[in-house]
Design a protein around this motif. Sequence first.
Motif, short mmCIF file in Angstrom:
data_model
loop_
_atom_site.label_atom_id
_atom_site.label_comp_id
_atom_site.label_asym_id
_atom_site.label_seq_id
_atom_site.Cartn_x
_atom_site.Cartn_y
_atom_site.Cartn_z
N TYR B 93 0.84 -1.20 0.00
CA TYR B 93 0.00 0.00 0.00
C TYR B 93 0.87 1.25 0.00
N ASP B 96 3.03 1.73 -3.37
CA ASP B 96 2.20 2.19 -4.49
C ASP B 96 1.87 3.68 -4.32
N LEU B 97 1.53 4.04 -3.13
CA LEU B 97 1.08 5.41 -2.85
C LEU B 97 2.20 6.42 -3.03
N GLU B 101 3.06 5.81 -9.91
CA GLU B 101 2.72 6.91 -10.82
C GLU B 101 1.75 7.88 -10.16
N ASP B 196 -5.09 11.50 -5.16
CA ASP B 196 -3.75 11.24 -4.62
C ASP B 196 -3.43 12.12 -3.41
N ALA B 199 -5.39 10.62 -0.68
CA ALA B 199 -4.90 9.30 -0.28
C ALA B 199 -3.62 9.41 0.53
#
Lengths: 234, 234, 234, 234, 234, 234
Positions: B93, B96-97, B101, B196, B199
């Motif tokens: 997690y 990726d964050l 990209e 993003d 997140a």
Amino acid sequence: MTAVRKPARTVAKNRPDATKRAPPAGRNRRGGKASRAAAGDDTKITALKLRPAKLTPDMAAYFKLCEEKLGFVPNVLKAFAFDMAKLEAFVAYRNDLMQGESGLTKLEREMIATAVSAQNQCYYCLTAHGASVRYLSGDPVLGELMVMNYRAARLDQRQRAMLDFAVKLTVEPWMVEEADRARLRRLGFSDRDIWDIAAVAAFYNMTNRLTSATDMRPNSQYHAQARSPRAHID
Amino acid sequence: MTAVRKPARTVAKNRPDATKRAPPAGRNRRGGKASRAAAGDDTKITALKLRPAKLTPDMAAYFKLCEEKLGFVPNVLKAFAFDMAKLEAFVAYRNDLMQGESGLTKLEREMIATAVSAQNQCYYCLTAHGASVRYLSGDPVLGELMVMNYRAARLDQRQRAMLDFAVKLTVEPWMVEEADRARLRRLGFSDRDIWDIAAVAAFYNMTNRLTSATDMRPNSQYHAQARSPRAHID
Amino acid sequence: MTAVRKPARTVAKNRPDATKRAPPAGRNRRGGKASRAAAGDDTKITALKLRPAKLTPDMAAYFKLCEEKLGFVPNVLKAFAFDMAKLEAFVAYRNDLMQGESGLTKLEREMIATAVSAQNQCYYCLTAHGASVRYLSGDPVLGELMVMNYRAARLDQRQRAMLDFAVKLTVEPWMVEEADRARLRRLGFSDRDIWDIAAVAAFYNMTNRLTSATDMRPNSQYHAQARSPRAHID
Amino acid sequence: MTAVRKPARTVAKNRPDATKRAPPAGRNRRGGKASRAAAGDDTKITALKLRPAKLTPDMAAYFKLCEEKLGFVPNVLKAFAFDMAKLEAFVAYRNDLMQGESGLTKLEREMIATAVSAQNQCYYCLTAHGASVRYLSGDPVLGELMVMNYRAARLDQRQRAMLDFAVKLTVEPWMVEEADRARLRRLGFSDRDIWDIAAVAAFYNMTNRLTSATDMRPNSQYHAQARSPRAHID
Amino acid sequence: MTAVRKPARTVAKNRPDATKRAPPAGRNRRGGKASRAAAGDDTKITALKLRPAKLTPDMAAYFKLCEEKLGFVPNVLKAFAFDMAKLEAFVAYRNDLMQGESGLTKLEREMIATAVSAQNQCYYCLTAHGASVRYLSGDPVLGELMVMNYRAARLDQRQRAMLDFAVKLTVEPWMVEEADRARLRRLGFSDRDIWDIAAVAAFYNMTNRLTSATDMRPNSQYHAQARSPRAHID
Amino acid sequence: MTAVRKPARTVAKNRPDATKRAPPAGRNRRGGKASRAAAGDDTKITALKLRPAKLTPDMAAYFKLCEEKLGFVPNVLKAFAFDMAKLEAFVAYRNDLMQGESGLTKLEREMIATAVSAQNQCYYCLTAHGASVRYLSGDPVLGELMVMNYRAARLDQRQRAMLDFAVKLTVEPWMVEEADRARLRRLGFSDRDIWDIAAVAAFYNMTNRLTSATDMRPNSQYHAQARSPRAHID
């Protein structure tokens, strides 16, 4: 991807009553006067326009399982589905946390999720996890108490301390210290349990913010779920 | 598990300067007067006694890569290492964050992480992400500003709005509404960018709480990292 | 004006390491890529346009002493230099408080200054007093802890109580009562010590607001000061 | 010490009405039923036992002047009188700030002092500065409004903005930015005026905390002062 | 309507001193310079334009009684007088609460009213109930303490606990629990007394908001009332 | 006592669906596993032991009407029934406010009551008024939104402004000013409407505190009421 598939099965068998209740609720909604407040719940899951990606086979299977067992795919999963890496990472993290082995029952984890979400006034999470508390406890009033004010619930000292810790961690994390952990230990929680309480509280502080930031709408089926008292499940 | 391995490589090449600085800092510490404040940083990563599990091959490779490239394994990873499913889910997690990209640069994501952690007064995350901001920006002062009060930084309107959104989402998530998203869009952020920002802000609201709940101690190497101005990297 | 001159001398001998570190830091900054965040630090000390007055001989001597010993005149002094009565009154009050006789060590007073400034998220004061804590303690981590969350520092009960009192006085002064003073007395603080804790905490509640109101920028030299562990001084 | 003596004279001529009212008020108190709430006001100025030092000639003259003109020595001065350096520094700073040249009237400075003290719920400062507002304005209601809620006062836009700035600086100093200064400038405040607003607000954030920390009691004479409407003075 | 008439009589005999003081105060105001802050107090009671209804005989008699005994009709009654049902309901509820039988003295109920109003910074209620505390206690300082910070008053443990309960109920009602009630019982309060403390605190949380919402202005006579120490009444 | 009787009738005809649902819900509860959270709801209405007084004929008739029409007497009425003057005053005030003539619909008044109660996290009032919102709107989701976060509801500008005013008045009443009233007027609210919004918000700030102070438990029948979408009533 075992880690994801296994929890998925756990979710699957989890909600026989949801499965049964959802369809009539759905029918009622469409048949009757459209609710102004809920308008748009079904057609627009978040305020962001993000094109859904093609589901990976793992995720397609997981969504199908949700449909079969819950009667719907939770909107949070659809919201993440614009990017398979993000969706898989979220599902893996979430399912391990909420469905994996723990000294906390699933109901206790849902109680934490709901009490935390109440502090953050998160409409999505209060709806979804309030429903889970009602379902797992068989006690609709307990779900309402977690949403409204967990301090008003008649809990034993252990569960009360668990929620006090989770809520303090939510509201003023910088104040959490050894004395807070010591209190949990005195009431029988192991160090692993403390991790789990913290991890669940922390996770919903994340999702509360992701759903608030995007105005994510809960599936309307949650509202009517488990509103009658029934046997305890967890 | 590709998703995890790829970001790991990204981390790896990320910190040449950390690699070089860390050893002398370590020597100095041991050779000089032991710091009272930092005592115990090396021997006890959290306040919880959780027995480390055997690393899976993926995780063993990832830890090795961290050692080689950063000069140390970040303590948050060691803290999760009592359970491989949890560690893998967290790494997937997180990577990726923060490494995947995005329309946000890595520096911008680290700025959000630090400004959010400042609201939550999280010692671990301020230490680790303040160092990242210093490193990626080549501007030690920018790192301090994110830790102390991001409003005092001389940012352009776009980055300022990005941090305002992240901080509002941290402090009063229930108040975030369409007007907040609209402001970001007007400044050029796409809906994916908004996801993003949300997140990343949300994720550090999670880790802030997990590290505060467990009194997690940052690796002492962070403190001296990237304290001199240098070229911008991100 | 003895009261001012004497503390001035105390400041003077206080920072050999600052003197040495400042020039290279200065060179690096000018030679490398200009830091966006720090831009303007040197040319514009506050957001207010106030014409510097002619320094009185006392103040000229004091500024000269600062230059020699610190390598710079702290910007707060330059900010006050539009009016000599104000500058002299500030220097006299400040130096008596921070350099005069007290049951608190100079380090303890700087710890209070920094922990208070953290509550008020004051960029100027966190920068200057965080550096002082690092310098006087020889412990860079202690400085960071005071900036980030003093509760995470491994302090003895006495220093912890001292900071708890200072922070409560900062955040909710109307709640401070006899029980708070009694706790300090039980831990060995005299009534005079309690005055000093209160006076230092109160003073930085003043300067935090004066610097925030005027967007005062700290001298950039502070950032790199005392970043390596070294012997304790105070 | 000119700086101190001059403001002292200013104070001296400042309160003819206080001088006249205080004695009867005093008599009533002693002649009637002792007030429970005020008990101890006269015999114990703070909760700290600090032996008074011998007054320097400057300070002795200043105290004498206060007696003659106000009918009493303000307790805050007696509280500082355990140490002449501290007393002189406080008097110099305070008198320059509140009695020196400024674009703000003395009444406006007292309005700021009172509105700030209301945010900090400081009994000593609300009593002393509320009395000053009543005296200088000749408007007893204005004093009450500053104590109770300055937003309810019917002020012109300029004075309202002045107090809004002072109160924001008190409550959330980290949020004060260029837009706040710009608003003051638009309403006719110079940069020097902005410094003075900030300096007064900052100073009472200091004294509020020093008096709260020590449970300092205001002279009882303040309470009855300037309770009838009369001509404006400042 | 017996319920209203009886408390009205209680009010009536309650304020001999108000009756005497009010007229000169009124004369002074009109004869001297109009107070800017108070301007409009007499001509505009609230910010809302609501046409007064014809008083019912009961209410006409009650207003007449107020005039005779207090020298004025409290503005809150005039504000409600646009609708007789609302006025009668308010008077009945208020008079039963504040004038009816209770284990709390009238002074104690006014102390609660004032301490609660201070939390809500309510200009109207602080003015009116601060005056009542001064009048009923014969102690002007006690009135000021309830307005400024009740924690600074030298109260016995019982009255302090009573106010602590009322203020906690005001500021964070969701945190009031059995331990709070148990503390009151230990200090001698009966369950009925606890109801009364809660009911008074709750009622002023209502009126504070109604007066703030409408910018209700207190009768100017309150300000000068009971400013000299005198015998205790309640 | 007409004022009381008339609103009572209004209540009476108000809840056909409550009447029908309540009995089966009651049966289910008693027949199934006792809910831990709700235990004691029926036997102990508040945490205070207050002996019920003999109902006056008016109140006996009103209770009878409630039984017939709602299927139960709301617990708040039973809680007040230790003193008939208090009960009658409460009923009169409440019924005029919530059932009397107003520019606000009954549903709007219930929406205010619920949104205010959410700020105060009041279990009793959220339960009772959340049910009313569901019932009157025929929209179960709207009730949930008022409980969870009214900002997430898709309301028109007018209703949104109404709730914003009520919630601001609840959270920071001292900040409500002319601009807030002006916004309501611009959206079509009359001055009388503004009074009513304020009066309803203020009243539930009272009841929230009275029920929290006494740990008042809502009738368990509320929980299941009006959980299915149906026609709009108000």
